[in-house]
Motif scaffolding. Structure first.
Motif, short mmCIF file in Angstrom:
data_model
loop_
_atom_site.label_atom_id
_atom_site.label_comp_id
_atom_site.label_asym_id
_atom_site.label_seq_id
_atom_site.Cartn_x
_atom_site.Cartn_y
_atom_site.Cartn_z
N PHE A 43 -23.84 -47.57 -21.33
CA PHE A 43 -24.45 -48.87 -21.57
C PHE A 43 -25.66 -49.04 -20.67
O PHE A 43 -25.59 -48.77 -19.46
CB PHE A 43 -23.44 -50.00 -21.30
N PRO A 44 -26.82 -49.47 -21.21
CA PRO A 44 -28.01 -49.65 -20.37
C PRO A 44 -27.88 -50.88 -19.48
O PRO A 44 -27.55 -51.97 -19.95
CB PRO A 44 -29.13 -49.85 -21.41
N LEU A 45 -28.13 -50.71 -18.19
CA LEU A 45 -28.04 -51.81 -17.25
C LEU A 45 -29.28 -51.82 -16.37
O LEU A 45 -29.55 -50.88 -15.64
CB LEU A 45 -26.78 -51.69 -16.39
N GLY A 46 -30.04 -52.90 -16.48
CA GLY A 46 -31.26 -53.06 -15.70
C GLY A 46 -31.59 -54.53 -15.51
O GLY A 46 -30.71 -55.39 -15.58
N LYS A 47 -32.87 -54.83 -15.29
CA LYS A 47 -33.28 -56.22 -15.05
C LYS A 47 -33.03 -57.11 -16.26
O LYS A 47 -32.88 -58.32 -16.13
CB LYS A 47 -34.76 -56.26 -14.68
N HIS A 48 -33.01 -56.51 -17.44
CA HIS A 48 -32.86 -57.30 -18.67
C HIS A 48 -31.40 -57.34 -19.13
O HIS A 48 -31.13 -57.73 -20.27
CB HIS A 48 -33.75 -56.74 -19.77
N THR A 49 -30.49 -56.94 -18.28
CA THR A 49 -29.07 -56.97 -18.61
C THR A 49 -28.42 -58.17 -17.92
O THR A 49 -28.76 -58.49 -16.78
CB THR A 49 -28.37 -55.68 -18.14
N PHE A 50 -27.50 -58.83 -18.61
CA PHE A 50 -26.79 -59.93 -17.98
C PHE A 50 -25.32 -59.91 -18.41
O PHE A 50 -24.95 -59.31 -19.42
CB PHE A 50 -27.42 -61.28 -18.35
N ILE A 51 -24.51 -60.56 -17.60
CA ILE A 51 -23.08 -60.74 -17.89
C ILE A 51 -22.84 -62.23 -18.06
O ILE A 51 -23.23 -63.02 -17.20
CB ILE A 51 -22.20 -60.18 -16.76
N ALA A 52 -22.23 -62.62 -19.16
CA ALA A 52 -21.91 -64.02 -19.42
C ALA A 52 -20.40 -64.19 -19.46
O ALA A 52 -19.72 -63.55 -20.26
CB ALA A 52 -22.54 -64.48 -20.73
N ILE A 53 -19.86 -65.04 -18.58
CA ILE A 53 -18.43 -65.30 -18.50
C ILE A 53 -18.14 -66.66 -19.12
O ILE A 53 -18.71 -67.67 -18.69
CB ILE A 53 -17.93 -65.26 -17.04
N GLU A 54 -17.28 -66.71 -20.11
CA GLU A 54 -16.93 -67.96 -20.79
C GLU A 54 -15.86 -68.69 -19.98
O GLU A 54 -14.72 -68.22 -19.86
CB GLU A 54 -16.40 -67.65 -22.19
N THR A 98 -30.89 -57.26 -23.35
CA THR A 98 -31.80 -57.89 -24.29
C THR A 98 -32.88 -56.94 -24.80
O THR A 98 -33.43 -57.15 -25.88
CB THR A 98 -32.47 -59.12 -23.65
N ILE A 99 -33.22 -55.90 -24.04
CA ILE A 99 -34.25 -54.97 -24.46
C ILE A 99 -33.72 -53.99 -25.49
O ILE A 99 -34.34 -53.75 -26.53
CB ILE A 99 -34.82 -54.20 -23.25
N ASN A 100 -32.57 -53.39 -25.22
CA ASN A 100 -32.00 -52.39 -26.12
C ASN A 100 -31.12 -53.00 -27.21
O ASN A 100 -30.56 -52.28 -28.02
CB ASN A 100 -31.18 -51.37 -25.31
N LYS A 101 -30.98 -54.34 -27.18
CA LYS A 101 -30.20 -55.05 -28.20
C LYS A 101 -28.77 -54.51 -28.30
O LYS A 101 -28.23 -54.31 -29.38
CB LYS A 101 -30.89 -54.94 -29.57
N LYS A 102 -28.17 -54.30 -27.14
CA LYS A 102 -26.78 -53.84 -27.12
C LYS A 102 -25.92 -54.88 -26.42
O LYS A 102 -26.37 -55.56 -25.49
CB LYS A 102 -26.66 -52.49 -26.39
#
Length: 381
Positions: A276-287, A253-257
């Protein structure tokens, strides 16, 4: 009243100092002078705020800048001749290649080097073994297969495929790609003696939290991460006896990627991603749609090993700095001699990564027209 006005006005005109983030790590001393590959820890790479790690600098004990160039991946050392296997079959059809390797000597095999005509596509490989070309046994399930950094020439790519060690008389290698045409496989073989450094280093994610939402999605986050890492490989382990195919979104969400891919019971769910940036503001969404949520057993991420190549003096103390946003990449003479410096150099590690707060002066603020009379009035008190 005078004291209040004076304090307020003083705060308008004094210099204000802010801390700028800068990180420093020591380079371990070397026992002989010469060129070395300085390994960049994944924490150091995470501290970089510039693209292509252009904000890295190396200094000696006299604080003089030392020239370097960046190696894209881990060095590859080939110390013996390449030996091609005899291919009993080399089939090309649509997006599929099938080759059968003849191992009549019954050598123990744990690795194949596969040279192909250069192709910018995603590649997947599976391997079976047989002693009679009739009964086949699974050796390696379908998995991503990656290009090595080095090339035999400008028109060839080298692929590395590791398998569980065995000595079947025949090996069937099936390579699929994500286009409608096959690859051009030139040769398959091994090096009589070789040493390849690991291309990826695992990054400790800490715990992950998976929450199932009312919109039929599973959201996964990583609350323990303190840095934002630049990952190049993602592995998701799923426990499921039934077949599954789920659309997945990886988003920062921070880097808008964001990046989309699929989890499938037909693959090993290993994915190559481009820093790919991965930190506290990164999430994975599984449909999940109308399916039960998947049981996510583990999530592993890896960063590509990076090295700085520099000439180091015996016993000299060097340190590396990262985090300052330089306007451009450094321009060193050594850039013109990259191809003359071997890749299989001794590796030097860094240590003692720590933060340094650099003071930055903010220019004096000019008083407005409204403020000037106040100031002059105070002088008359």
């Amino acid at each position: 009243m005078k004291k209040i006005i004076f304090t307020y006005l003083l705060s308008l005109f004094v210099f204000q100092v802010y801390g700028q983030s800068l990180w420093r790590a020591d380079v371990k001393p070397v026992e002989e002078k010469g060129y070395y590959n300085i390994e960049l820890d994944q924490h150091i790479i995470a501290k970089s705020v510039a693209s292509h790690l252009s904000d890295l600098r190396i200094y000696n004990s006299k604080n003089k800048e030392i020239s370097y160039f960046l190696r894209a991946v881990s060095p590859v050392q080939e110390v013996s001749r390449f030996e091609s296997y005899s291919l009993k079959q080399n089939i090309e059809k649509d997006s599929l290649n099938i080759v059968i390797v003849d191992n009549t000597k019954l050598d123990d095999i744990s690795r194949f080097y596969i040279f192909i005509r250069s192709a910018d596509v995603n590649k997947y490989a599976s391997v079976r073994g047989s002693n009679d070309l009739s009964q086949w046994y699974i050796v390696k399930q379908k998995t991503h297969i990656y290009n090595l950094e080095h090339k035999a020439d400008n028109n060839e790519d080298a692929l590395l495929l590791d398998i569980p060690q065995g000595n079947y008389k025949h090996y069937e290698i099936m390579i699929e790609n994500d286009q409608n045409s096959p690859l051009k496989i030139l040769r398959v073989g091994n090096y009589a003696s070789s040493n390849i450094y690991g291309q990826f280093s695992e990054i400790n994610l800490g715990r992950f939290i998976a929450k199932d939402s009312i919109n039929k999605k599973t959201y996964i986050s990583f609350p323990d991460l303190q840095d934002t890492y630049k990952i190049n490989r993602l592995e998701i382990s799923v426990q499921s006896d039934a077949h599954y195919l789920r659309h997945v979104l990886l988003s920062d969400t921070i880097n808008k990627k964001s990046l989309k891919f699929d989890l499938s019971s037909k693959t090993d769910n290993s994915f190559i991603v481009d820093y790919f940036p991965l930190g506290k503001h990164t999430f994975i969404a599984i449909e999940n749609n109308n399916n039960l949520p998947l049981d996510i057993v583990s999530i592993k991420v890896y960063g590509l090993n990076r090295y700085l190549c520099a000439y180091l003096e015996k016993g000299e103390k060097y340190y590396l700095e990262v985090g300052m946003r330089y306007k451009s990449s450094p321009d060193y003479d050594i850039d013109h001699f990259k191809n003359d410096i071997p890749v299989d150099l001794p590796i030097v590690k860094t240590e003692n990564l720590s933060q340094i707060n650099m003071p930055v002066a903010v220019p004096e603020r000019q008083p407005s027209l409204i403020e000037k009379p106040l100031f002059y009035g105070w002088l008359l008190f």
